[in-house]
Design an enzyme around this catalytic site. Structure first.
Site, mmCIF file in Angstrom:
data_model
loop_
_atom_site.group_PDB
_atom_site.id
_atom_site.type_symbol
_atom_site.label_atom_id
_atom_site.label_comp_id
_atom_site.label_asym_id
_atom_site.label_seq_id
_atom_site.Cartn_x
_atom_site.Cartn_y
_atom_site.Cartn_z
ATOM 1 N N SER A 72 0.770 -1.187 0.072
ATOM 2 C CA SER A 72 -0.101 -0.021 0.070
ATOM 3 C C SER A 72 0.959 1.210 0.012
ATOM 4 C CB SER A 72 -0.906 0.012 1.164
ATOM 5 O OG SER A 72 -2.118 -1.200 1.013
ATOM 6 N N LYS A 130 -10.537 -6.210 9.881
ATOM 7 C CA LYS A 130 -11.617 -5.541 9.101
ATOM 8 C C LYS A 130 -13.104 -5.587 9.674
ATOM 9 C CE LYS A 130 -9.256 -6.220 4.447
ATOM 10 N NZ LYS A 130 -9.117 -6.612 3.214
ATOM 11 N N ASN A 190 -12.497 -1.590 4.979
ATOM 12 C CA ASN A 190 -10.907 -1.594 4.908
ATOM 13 C C ASN A 190 -10.421 -0.096 4.615
ATOM 14 O OD1 ASN A 190 -11.898 -0.969 2.348
ATOM 15 N ND2 ASN A 190 -10.090 -1.814 1.488
ATOM 16 N N ASP A 223 -12.472 -2.556 -0.932
ATOM 17 C CA ASP A 223 -12.110 -4.111 -1.723
ATOM 18 C C ASP A 223 -12.806 -4.549 -2.888
ATOM 19 O OD1 ASP A 223 -9.782 -4.829 -0.046
ATOM 20 O OD2 ASP A 223 -10.980 -5.468 1.283
ATOM 21 N N GLY A 241 -14.887 -20.249 -1.781
ATOM 22 C CA GLY A 241 -14.358 -19.792 -0.480
ATOM 23 C C GLY A 241 -15.584 -18.952 0.032
ATOM 24 N N ALA A 242 -15.733 -19.100 1.382
ATOM 25 C CA ALA A 242 -16.647 -18.482 1.861
ATOM 26 C C ALA A 242 -16.126 -17.411 3.419
ATOM 27 C CB ALA A 242 -17.745 -19.421 2.657
ATOM 28 N N LEU A 292 -8.082 -13.881 -6.270
ATOM 29 C CA LEU A 292 -7.755 -12.805 -5.455
ATOM 30 C C LEU A 292 -6.175 -12.732 -4.915
ATOM 31 C CD1 LEU A 292 -10.861 -11.969 -3.466
ATOM 32 C CD2 LEU A 292 -10.721 -11.808 -5.641
ATOM 33 N N GLY A 329 -5.086 -10.966 -8.279
ATOM 34 C CA GLY A 329 -5.625 -10.155 -7.272
ATOM 35 C C GLY A 329 -4.817 -8.777 -7.003
#
Ligand code: NAP
Length: 290
Positions: A22, A71, A92, A107, A131-132, A227, A250
């Site tokens: 970042s 988050k 985020n 995001d 995914g979950a 991602l 990602g």
């Protein structure tokens, strides 16, 4: 970079934060646009989040990104929350407001903008969501909002996929969304999928791992979005490509979530001409030269 009495500070709170890309996004953006702003990582130890948010406000910090594991945990410490971030249950980005911070989720909008730049569309697609966890929940909202034809949430722990489906049915009741155990992917009848890989399987250093073992399903994945960006090409992406599909990792999602945060902090628009060199700088930082 000139730092003086008027320099504004933004930063990242999380744990760990050492490997973040970042600062590359925000410090280069500030430099490119001649904005007197500096972006730094802040390591926040377990139990220190409330004080970190309060302290940041008192130190006149303009805005912050929030990463793992905070988050969702940050939500109680916000002054305000954007409706979308509240629905997703994850924030985020913190933007300074009267008396505290307003929380956003960039995001999801970052992934959307990244996919657009790659010509990948969600509308009318059968989305195979792998995914979950936190990221998959946000992507499920994105797919529902962007007009996916059907969303199939596949997870190793099927109960977590069912939980996302339950929540989505409450929030966006007309969405066609179902839960499936990862092991049952072969039973799907649809002929073509946009697959979005939202698990941590294949993440560095376990680069040989893949969430779906090689199989017939890859013949039906016309586009695979992962991602993960470390490694730059995951095993999942390699398999999608080997079966003739298009892929995206990602890294652009990370770039655009940062760009949207920067736009919120500085009330500006970042152009594609500014975004392109940022992506190159992120790749250089990762040692990717192509
Ligand atoms: P999370 O909440 O911890 O969820 C992890 C997911 O991975 C769960 O669905 C979990 O399944 C699954 N999983 C883990 N190990 C597995 C295995 N061995 N086999 C099958 N499934 C497995 O993580 P998250 O926050 O959603 O993040 C997921 C990924 O997205 C991470 O790799 C993260 O780096 C990436 N991400 C990227 C960006 C970006 O900007 N590019 C942003 C956010 C996240 P179970 O429920 O069965 O445990």
């Amino acid at each position: 970079m000139k730092i003086d009495g008027k320099t504004r500070t933004c930063g990242l709170i999380g744990n760990p934060v050492e490997h973040t890309l970042s600062p590359v996004i925000h410090n280069n953006l500030a430099q490119m646009s001649g904005t007197n702003l500096v972006y730094v990582p802040f390591l926040v130890q377990e139990g220190g989040l409330a004080e970190a948010v309060k302290g940041a406000y008192q130190l006149n910090i303009l805005g912050m990104n929030v990463t793992v594991p905070y988050k969702s945990d940050v939500i109680p410490y916000l002054k305000e929350i954007d409706a979308l971030a509240e629905n997703i249950g994850a924030v985020n980005t913190l933007v300074r407001c009267e008396g505290g911070y307003k929380g956003y989720n960039t995001d999801m909008s970052g992934l959307f903008r990244a996919m657009q730049t790659e010509g990948i569309h969600i509308k009318d697609e059968n989305v195979l969501l792998l995914g979950a966890g936190g990221a998959a929940r946000a992507v499920a909202y994105l797919c529902a909002s962007a007009g996916a034809k059907k969303i199939i949430v596949c997870n190793r722990t099927v109960e977590k996929a069912q939980e996302i489906v339950r929540e989505m049915k409450i929030q966006m009741e007309e969405t066609d969304i179902v839960a499936l155990a990862l092991s049952d992917v072969g039973t799907l009848a649809e002929e073509s999928f946009l697959a979005v890989q939202c698990t941590s399987v294949g993440l560095y250093p376990n680069v040989e791992d893949v969430v779906l073992a090689d199989g017939e399903i890859y013949d039906r994945i016309h586009t695979g979005v992962d991602l993960i960006y470390r490694p730059y090409e995951t095993q999942f992406m390699k398999l999608v490509k080997a079966h003739g599909g298009k892929t995206m990792n990602g890294l652009k999602m990370l770039l655009y979530q940062g760009i949207i945060a920067y736009e919120l902090w500085n009330q500006c628009d970042v152009t594609e001409e500014q975004a392109e060199p940022l992506l190159q700088k992120m790749k250089e930082e990762m040692g990717i030269y192509e």
